[in-house]
Design an enzyme around this catalytic site. Structure first.
Site, PDB file in Angstrom:
ATOM      1  N   LYS A 161       0.881  -1.177   0.000  1.00 36.00           N
ATOM      2  CA  LYS A 161       0.000   0.000   0.000  1.00 36.00           C
ATOM      3  C   LYS A 161       0.916   1.224   0.000  1.00 36.00           C
ATOM      4  O   LYS A 161       1.249   1.779   1.056  1.00 36.00           O
ATOM      5  CB  LYS A 161      -0.922  -0.047   1.220  1.00 36.00           C
ATOM      6  CG  LYS A 161      -2.074   0.939   1.160  1.00 36.00           C
ATOM      7  CD  LYS A 161      -3.097   0.616   2.230  1.00 36.00           C
ATOM      8  CE  LYS A 161      -4.129   1.705   2.396  1.00 36.00           C
ATOM      9  NZ  LYS A 161      -4.929   1.968   1.209  1.00 36.00           N
TER      10      LYS A 161
HETATM   11  N1  PMP Z   1      -7.701  -2.004  -2.667  1.00 43.56           N
HETATM   12  C1  PMP Z   1      -7.112  -0.794  -2.697  1.00 43.56           C
HETATM   13  C2  PMP Z   1      -6.272  -0.431  -3.871  1.00 43.56           C
HETATM   14  C3  PMP Z   1      -7.295   0.100  -1.622  1.00 43.56           C
HETATM   15  O1  PMP Z   1      -6.721   1.302  -1.647  1.00 43.56           O
HETATM   16  C4  PMP Z   1      -8.102  -0.280  -0.535  1.00 43.56           C
HETATM   17  C5  PMP Z   1      -8.310   0.663   0.613  1.00 43.56           C
HETATM   18  N2  PMP Z   1      -7.313   0.551   1.575  1.00 43.56           N
HETATM   19  C6  PMP Z   1      -8.688  -1.557  -0.545  1.00 43.56           C
HETATM   20  C7  PMP Z   1      -8.466  -2.386  -1.623  1.00 43.56           C
HETATM   21  C8  PMP Z   1      -9.497  -2.029   0.613  1.00 43.56           C
HETATM   22  O2  PMP Z   1      -8.657  -2.326   1.696  1.00 43.56           O
HETATM   23  P1  PMP Z   1      -9.124  -2.146   3.207  1.00 43.56           P
HETATM   24  O3  PMP Z   1     -10.348  -2.950   3.346  1.00 43.56           O
HETATM   25  O4  PMP Z   1      -7.997  -2.658   4.011  1.00 43.56           O
HETATM   26  O5  PMP Z   1      -9.376  -0.687   3.409  1.00 43.56           O
END
Ligand code: PMP
Length: 314
Positions: A161
């Site tokens: 991320k």
């Molecule tokens: N995919 C991407 C590219 C994201 O930015 C996010 C948001 N964090 C998610 C999926 C969903 O992840 P999470 O449930 O951990 O927020």
């Protein structure tokens, strides 16, 4: 506001915490993290739970932050406990029961190097206010399949991320909006299968069973995705991770997205293929998720970390 939510939050309502000796600094414009996207981050929700304000799945988010740093080879001094303590401290000091906590591991110095080994990394945490949940369901959204695929693992570790990775999300999202949709599905570059939406994971329901793309297909390992898979097991809904073709998506009975900021969002259509307005599996999971984040149920899963001093237990 938070990623994927197109509301500008007034700067004065955002609280910023610098860690340790960097206290009181500002991020220089001429720094590597701003100019080149060399930073990793997390987004964590704090909810006004039955037991007082609590961070949802804090340790899992911070483990993912550490994993993102490791995938990019970013050296730093942080361990899991310290990262968790920083987030709890930031949320407590902000004094907001409903908020979004965003720790960023960034290079704070005015230095435009792209050699990660030459940069110093520190955590800066921002706390953003979030309106309390109303209890209503979000409106269903229209999706399109984007021509912009997820980054190839040969170019970038797609499970990190990282700030710079979001330019591909921005391209896909902007193209979708310009074409009159609300968001886009991005495909895995190698297989051409469904990976995820621009800032959210995707689920489909077929014959009462839940399916979500497996991690092999270039998606972020969403914490909400994992929560929904766990809640499905709790509710006795069959749930699998596997390869998902675009055709599987179009043939589904229900489709929905998951993410920390947006939570569970129903999908009305994909490229004009409309799904029925009745969404029993989505509704059950959505209710379960609401119970989990507010501490009304699923306490045995240990997903809530209390934030002291904001009305919660001291
Ligand atoms: N995919 C991407 C590219 C994201 O930015 C996010 C948001 N964090 C998610 C999926 C969903 O992840 P999470 O449930 O951990 O927020």
């Amino acid at each position: 506001m938070t990623e994927g939510v197109d509301v500008v939050t007034p700067l004065e309502s955002v609280v910023t915490f610098w860690d340790g000796p960097d206290e009181g600094r500002r991020v220089p414009l001429g720094g590597s993290s701003v100019q080149h996207g060399t930073a990793v981050f997390e987004g964590i929700r704090c909810y006004a739970s039955a037991e007082g304000p609590a961070l949802f799945r804090l340790r899992e988010h911070m483990s993912r932050l550490l994993n993102s740093a490791r995938l990019l080879g970013i050296a730093h001094d942080y361990g899991l406990d310290r990262l968790c303590a920083l987030a709890v401290g930031a949320a407590a000091e902000a004094g907001l029961a409903d908020c979004y906590v965003r720790p960023v591991l960034l290079a704070p110095d005015p230095y435009l190097s792209i050699s990660l080994d030459r940069l110093r990394f520190t955590v800066v945490t921002e706390v953003w206010p979030v309106p309390p949940a109303t209890g209503g369901r979000p409106a269903a959204i229209d999706l399109t399949v984007s021509p912009w695929r997820r980054p190839s693992p040969a170019s970038f570790p797609p499970r990190a991320k990282a700030v710079g990775m979001y330019v591909t999300s921005a391209l896909a999202k902007t193209g979708a909006l310009r074409a009159g949709h609300d968001d886009a599905i991005q495909l895995d570059p190698g297989s051409g299968r469904v990976a995820e939406a621009t800032v959210a994971n995707v689920f489909l329901v077929r014959d009462g069973a839940l399916v979500t793309p497996w991690l092999t297909d270039g998606l972020l390992a969403g914490i909400t995705r994992d929560s929904v898979l766990t809640l499905a097991r709790e509710l006795g809904v069959p749930a699998t991770e596997g390869p998902v073709e675009v055709a599987d998506l179009l043939a589904a009975d229900e489709v929905f997205l998951t993410g920390t900021a947006s939570e569970l969002v129903p999908v009305a259509s994909v490229d004009g293929r409309a799904y029925p307005a009745r969404r029993p599996v989505f509704a059950a999971l959505s209710d379960a998720f609401r119970d989990a984040v507010t501490g009304k149920g699923f306490g045995h899963l240990g997903w809530l970390t209390p934030v002291p001093g904001t009305g919660g237990p001291e």
